[in-house]
Design a protein around this motif. Structure first.
Motif, mmCIF file in Angstrom:
data_model
loop_
_atom_site.group_PDB
_atom_site.id
_atom_site.type_symbol
_atom_site.label_atom_id
_atom_site.label_comp_id
_atom_site.label_asym_id
_atom_site.label_seq_id
_atom_site.Cartn_x
_atom_site.Cartn_y
_atom_site.Cartn_z
ATOM 1 N N GLU A 9 0.844 -1.208 0.000
ATOM 2 C CA GLU A 9 0.000 0.000 0.000
ATOM 3 C C GLU A 9 0.877 1.256 0.000
ATOM 4 O OE1 GLU A 9 -3.459 0.291 2.046
ATOM 5 O OE2 GLU A 9 -4.073 -1.509 0.972
ATOM 6 N N ASP A 10 0.269 2.346 -0.472
ATOM 7 C CA ASP A 10 1.005 3.608 -0.551
ATOM 8 C C ASP A 10 1.625 4.004 0.782
ATOM 9 O OD1 ASP A 10 0.460 3.882 -3.183
ATOM 10 O OD2 ASP A 10 -0.923 5.580 -2.984
ATOM 11 N N VAL A 14 5.558 4.628 1.701
ATOM 12 C CA VAL A 14 6.109 5.877 2.198
ATOM 13 C C VAL A 14 7.001 5.596 3.410
ATOM 14 C CG1 VAL A 14 5.547 8.094 3.243
ATOM 15 C CG2 VAL A 14 4.225 7.278 1.306
ATOM 16 N N LEU A 28 6.855 4.383 -5.934
ATOM 17 C CA LEU A 28 5.963 5.555 -5.849
ATOM 18 C C LEU A 28 5.999 6.342 -7.152
ATOM 19 C CD1 LEU A 28 6.706 6.820 -2.218
ATOM 20 C CD2 LEU A 28 4.538 5.902 -3.065
ATOM 21 N N ARG A 31 4.020 4.586 -9.793
ATOM 22 C CA ARG A 31 2.578 4.686 -9.565
ATOM 23 C C ARG A 31 2.027 6.053 -9.945
ATOM 24 N NH1 ARG A 31 1.293 1.455 -3.913
ATOM 25 N NH2 ARG A 31 2.383 -0.398 -4.636
ATOM 26 N N TYR A 32 2.775 7.082 -9.671
ATOM 27 C CA TYR A 32 2.201 8.431 -9.790
ATOM 28 C C TYR A 32 2.753 9.284 -10.927
ATOM 29 C CZ TYR A 32 -0.440 7.425 -5.697
ATOM 30 O OH TYR A 32 -1.340 6.859 -4.849
ATOM 31 N N LYS A 73 -4.527 10.430 2.273
ATOM 32 C CA LYS A 73 -4.020 9.582 1.203
ATOM 33 C C LYS A 73 -2.745 10.188 0.619
ATOM 34 C CE LYS A 73 -7.111 7.510 -1.716
ATOM 35 N NZ LYS A 73 -8.261 7.555 -2.638
ATOM 36 N N PHE A 74 -1.814 9.300 0.269
ATOM 37 C CA PHE A 74 -0.582 9.783 -0.345
ATOM 38 C C PHE A 74 -0.899 10.529 -1.635
ATOM 39 C CE2 PHE A 74 2.953 9.244 -3.342
ATOM 40 C CZ PHE A 74 3.959 9.868 -2.624
ATOM 41 N N SER A 75 -1.873 10.005 -2.384
ATOM 42 C CA SER A 75 -2.198 10.643 -3.663
ATOM 43 C C SER A 75 -2.682 12.071 -3.441
ATOM 44 C CB SER A 75 -3.241 9.824 -4.409
ATOM 45 O OG SER A 75 -4.444 9.782 -3.684
#
Ligand SMILES: [Zn+2]
Ligand SMILES: [Zn+2]
Lengths: 196, 314
Positions: A9-10, A14, A28, A31-32, A73-75
């Motif tokens: 998971e994000d 992290v 990361l 993903r982004y 959320k990281f996003s």
């Protein structure tokens, strides 16, 4: 250590990143990189500038990884950083500065060098060719004509799929404002698409 | 310039806005046409229309309570129905009342905002149910809803763009470069912190460096006024003085140690530790722990390059 990072998971990524694992940073990024670049690109509508801003967004996020609050959320966090950078850039650009030494919206010396070449040759660079094709569609053009506040809300909601609460947090605006911006933005889009 | 006017004439008053909202579903006359033209260019009035639309929307969804039995009969017997000769003010209020009553009916059309929220799943359950009840009977609103759904579907089908090739590599390289720069910069910053910033700081630093210099200069100036002093004589004199001072210091330290009994205590402590190995181990462990914690404190404060450590881990 061979961990399958794709199933992590994000928030955990992290933590691993903060511990100093380079592979967690890489995950990361993978993903982004697309969503962050897409958002910035549709905001600034210039591939070169978008790449510079996206790079800066990741570097700022990575440098501040110790301060990440796992409650959110990281996003949301990375989009907030990306949006702040983009807004700063668009605000600076609004002051009309005509320079012979590169585009006014080039954020780094390298970008200035790249864009100044384009200006001098007056030819369509491969990047411009790509972006003219990418953003030429009717709906992309309509999005591009929206006010920046409206545009970012539409992108976050309908392209990135964030919830209204997340958008309010990313943009630091009240929930009611998110709704109002969305209503107006969609109404304008509908009008523009009907006219075309 | 009159603040009450825009480029397209007067701002709309509340009556005009309400009849405009009414006209959406009813007849359209010249007055509503000109109001619409004004509205197209005036943000002030647009905002007010939005607010009114919200009010109408709320009214449209009020629950209807059934009046007590024979309500209509009792009302009708109590009022005078407006005929041809009715006064204009009463006709006006009757029309308004009727319009309001029709508004509160469940068949009021849905506002654009309502429809957008419904299409986006952003409507609270109760409101969504009410909206759907209207939609079931109104093809007009259903068509408008379909329009919003199409727009949202079009937006959601838009592709995401990949950044230019090698983007991730460039980010990692740039970040590494910056991490190294920052470590270098923070060391320089620490040294820089010693540099005086305030006038007071400058006075302090000046005093600290100036005092010995001044003392030395004064001594040199004094010595140069004594004519019988030669450089060789001065050096010899200083050498003797230093040797005397050192030997005096050495003997006094030795005497102090012996007199205080510190040497004896150290000897007896060692003797004791040898006699009980458990205590010795505990002492060694404590010493080691202290060593490590002091190294850690040093590490945190001097700050070894963090990125170098990251590579070791990954
Ligand atoms: Zn107006
Ligand atoms: Zn309807």
């Amino acid at each position: 250590m061979s961990l399958n990072y794709q199933s992590v998971e994000d928030a955990e990524l992290v933590t691993l990143a903060a511990e100093g694992r380079e592979s967690a940073y890489r995950e990361l990024l993978s993903r982004y990189e697309r969503p962050v670049f897409s958002l910035i690109y549709r905001m600034v509508r210039n591939r070169t500038v978008a790449e510079d801003l996206a790079q800066e967004a990741f570097i700022r996020t990575f440098n501040a990884i110790d301060t990440y609050n796992p409650q959110y959320k990281f996003s949301s966090w990375i989009f907030k950083i990306a949006n702040n950078l983009t807004i700063d850039h668009l605000r600076k650009r609004r002051v009309p500065t005509v320079s012979m030494h590169g585009a006014p919206d080039a954020v780094t010396p390298e970008a200035q060098a790249r864009t100044s070449l384009v200006v001098q040759s007056h030819a369509e660079s491969p990047e411009e060719y790509v972006q003219n094709r990418e953003l030429a569609g009717q709906i992309e053009a309509a999005i591009g004509e929206l006010r920046e506040e409206y545009r970012v809300v539409v992108l976050l909601r309908h392209i990135e799929g964030h919830t209204y609460d997340e958008i309010a947090r990313i943009l630091d605006i009240p929930l009611g404002t998110v709704k109002t911006y969305l209503h107006r933005a969609r109404a304008e889009l509908k009008l523009r698409l009907a006219e075309a | 310039m009159n603040s009450d006017r825009s480029s397209h004439g007067r701002h709309l008053d509340d009556d005009a806005i309400q009849s405009l909202l009414d006209a959406v579903e009813r007849r359209v006359d010249a007055e509503t046409e000109s109001a619409r033209r004004h509205l197209a260019d005036c943000r002030v009035c647009q905002a007010r229309v939005d607010a009114w639309q919200e009010v109408f929307g709320e009214l449209g969804q009020l629950r209807r309570f059934a009046p007590p039995g024979r309500f209509a009969e009792r009302v009708l017997s109590g009022i005078e129905l407006p005929g041809e000769a009715a006064s204009p003010s009463r006709a006006w209020s009757w029309g308004r009342l009727r319009r309001w009553l029709s508004r509160t009916a469940a068949d009021a059309h849905l506002s654009g905002r309502r429809l957008q929220d419904l299409a986006d799943g952003a409507l609270a359950r109760k409101r969504a149910t009410l909206a759907r009840a209207h939609l079931a009977t109104c093809t007009d609103c259903e068509d408008r809803l379909a329009g919003w759904r199409r727009l949202i579907a079009t937006l959601e089908a838009l592709p995401s763009f990949a950044p230019p090739a090698g983007f991730a590599e460039r980010v990692m390289a740039r970040w590494r470069e910056m991490a190294e720069e920052t470590t270098g910069r923070s060391r320089a910053a620490r040294a820089w912190r010693l540099w005086p910033r305030s006038p007071r700081g400058w006075v302090l630093a000046g005093t600290l460096t100036g005092m010995p210099v001044a003392a030395f200069a004064a001594a040199a100036a004094f010595l140069s006024t004594v004519p019988q002093l030669t450089t060789g004589g001065l050096v010899t004199y200083l050498w003797w003085q230093a040797r005397d001072a050192l030997s005096a210091l050495g003997s006094s330290v030795l005497a102090a140690v012996m007199q205080s009994g510190a040497a004896f205590r150290a000897y007896s402590l060692a003797d004791y530790l040898i006699a009980s190995p458990a205590t010795a181990v505990a002492a060694a462990a404590g010493f080691t722990a202290l060593m490590f914690s002091s190294i850690w404190v040093l590490h945190r404060n001097i700050g070894f390059p963090r990125f170098a450590l990251r590579h070791v881990h990954s």
